[in-house]
Design a protein around this motif. Sequence first.
Motif, PDB file in Angstrom:
ATOM      1  N   CYS A  66      36.536  43.226  44.952  1.00  0.00           N
ATOM      2  CA  CYS A  66      37.936  42.778  44.966  1.00  0.00           C
ATOM      3  C   CYS A  66      38.223  41.801  43.829  1.00  0.00           C
ATOM      4  N   ALA A  67      37.318  40.837  43.610  1.00  0.00           N
ATOM      5  CA  ALA A  67      37.533  39.847  42.555  1.00  0.00           C
ATOM      6  C   ALA A  67      37.605  40.504  41.182  1.00  0.00           C
ATOM      7  N   ALA A  68      36.711  41.460  40.929  1.00  0.00           N
ATOM      8  CA  ALA A  68      36.684  42.120  39.625  1.00  0.00           C
ATOM      9  C   ALA A  68      37.895  43.031  39.432  1.00  0.00           C
ATOM     10  N   LEU A  69      38.311  43.728  40.478  1.00  0.00           N
ATOM     11  CA  LEU A  69      39.517  44.558  40.384  1.00  0.00           C
ATOM     12  C   LEU A  69      40.741  43.705  40.090  1.00  0.00           C
ATOM     13  N   LEU A  70      40.849  42.564  40.788  1.00  0.00           N
ATOM     14  CA  LEU A  70      41.996  41.675  40.591  1.00  0.00           C
ATOM     15  C   LEU A  70      41.971  41.004  39.218  1.00  0.00           C
ATOM     16  N   ALA A  71      40.766  40.830  38.661  1.00  0.00           N
ATOM     17  CA  ALA A  71      40.634  40.212  37.335  1.00  0.00           C
ATOM     18  C   ALA A  71      40.791  41.229  36.209  1.00  0.00           C
TER      19      ALA A  71
END
Length: 454
Positions: A66-71
């Motif tokens: 989730c963090a990488a997708l959002l970043a």
Amino acid sequence: MTELLKSWLSKGPSSQQLISFNHHDIVTGAVFTGQVAHLHQQLVQSPSKRWLLASESSDLFAVGLCAALLAGKEIILPANTQTGSLSEITHEFDGVISDQAICEGKCFIMLKKDHALASATWPVSTQFGELVLFTSGSSGHPKAIHKTLNQLDAEVTVLEHTFAKHLPQCSVISTVSHQHIYGLLFKILWPLAANRPFLSDLVEYPETLTYYTSLFPNLCLISSPAQLSRLPDALDNEAQLRAPSLVFSSGGPLNYDSAQGIAQCYGKQPIEVFGSTETGGIAFRRQIQENQAWQVFHGIEIKQDKKDSALNLKSPYLEDTNWLRCEDQIELVGEGLFHLCGRLDRIIKIEEKRVSLVQMEALLESHPLIEHAALVMLTEPRTQLGAAITLSKLGKKALESEGKLSLNNHFKAHLLTQFERVTLPRRWRYPDMLPLNKQGKRVQAQILELFDHD
């Protein structure tokens, strides 16, 4: 149908959403938001674009995802974390997100449960990242499969539309890894988007499965043919007092007897899903009768190649809107219904793990003791690989001095640099030469005959 996954990822979980659990811990939406926000902060500050993501813990994996997708990062999901496999794709990523150090010489962000921002809000994304999964290509080299969030969202939305009525307030547990497309979709992305908590651990033993089925009134089990075929015997082939609301199987067709064995124990046959990393899900079935046809998912179009009966499809899960040829032979039996009739290439599945025989043979032939290697699928006494090896001069001396068992173990260790142990050949033969026809082609039937006797 709504954009289920994109909608959830844009807003984030409610503070009370139960994200994941195991026998000693739960992760709520509030905790998960803090963990994602902490990792997101580190990722947006890094100029590195491509990040390899790997963790055996599903809750930590979901944080990284989730963090990488959002970043807006490119997320690399390797087929496995064997040293040799990672070295083959090392040029594909700049950094590693993991709960353990798995690759030297790259920037590294550690995944830990206690890494979280207090009272954090869900990160706002200006542009979602995308995923790259690596699988065995027909050439024998790892093949990069790109997946946008739109593609993944289309599949998650169809899964919910197709199966939600069978999943009343379900929790999700899995015997398969989330590092591959099946586990990624069915254990992580779909449960998150549809507000179904998932078990952060992998279920490895029938006793663990029975523990959770007795604990939860409604459970969805994500499994595979190899694991499900062994389950009825582990449950003494008896009807269970508590059973999952739904059992999914993917990675290869489940044989009819195993499907009925699961029905005997759990009351219903599993729902099998047919697809691949490249295509996503194509079709599904429940084997009420033998040789049950496969039914395509909503939005999938199929046709049969007139020359060799190969499956051709159009899918909303693919960016290319043209017909895609698959190396599966099919027989059309009705509108959106078909039978599978085998593979046309040398990609096989062992214990539901996709293996390129070309790649494995090439790795064997890179060994100084081996001149030529030929791999064949054996079906008796069970499905396994057989390796027919012609040895170099050094290899013949080693066979004479050390013996066959030592050589077998030596070559297995060589293969373990790129392949997982369950996929390795179980039977080995060392003929003076491999049988060839007049055109210099290997004769498959004669290679198989090498394994007729032990």
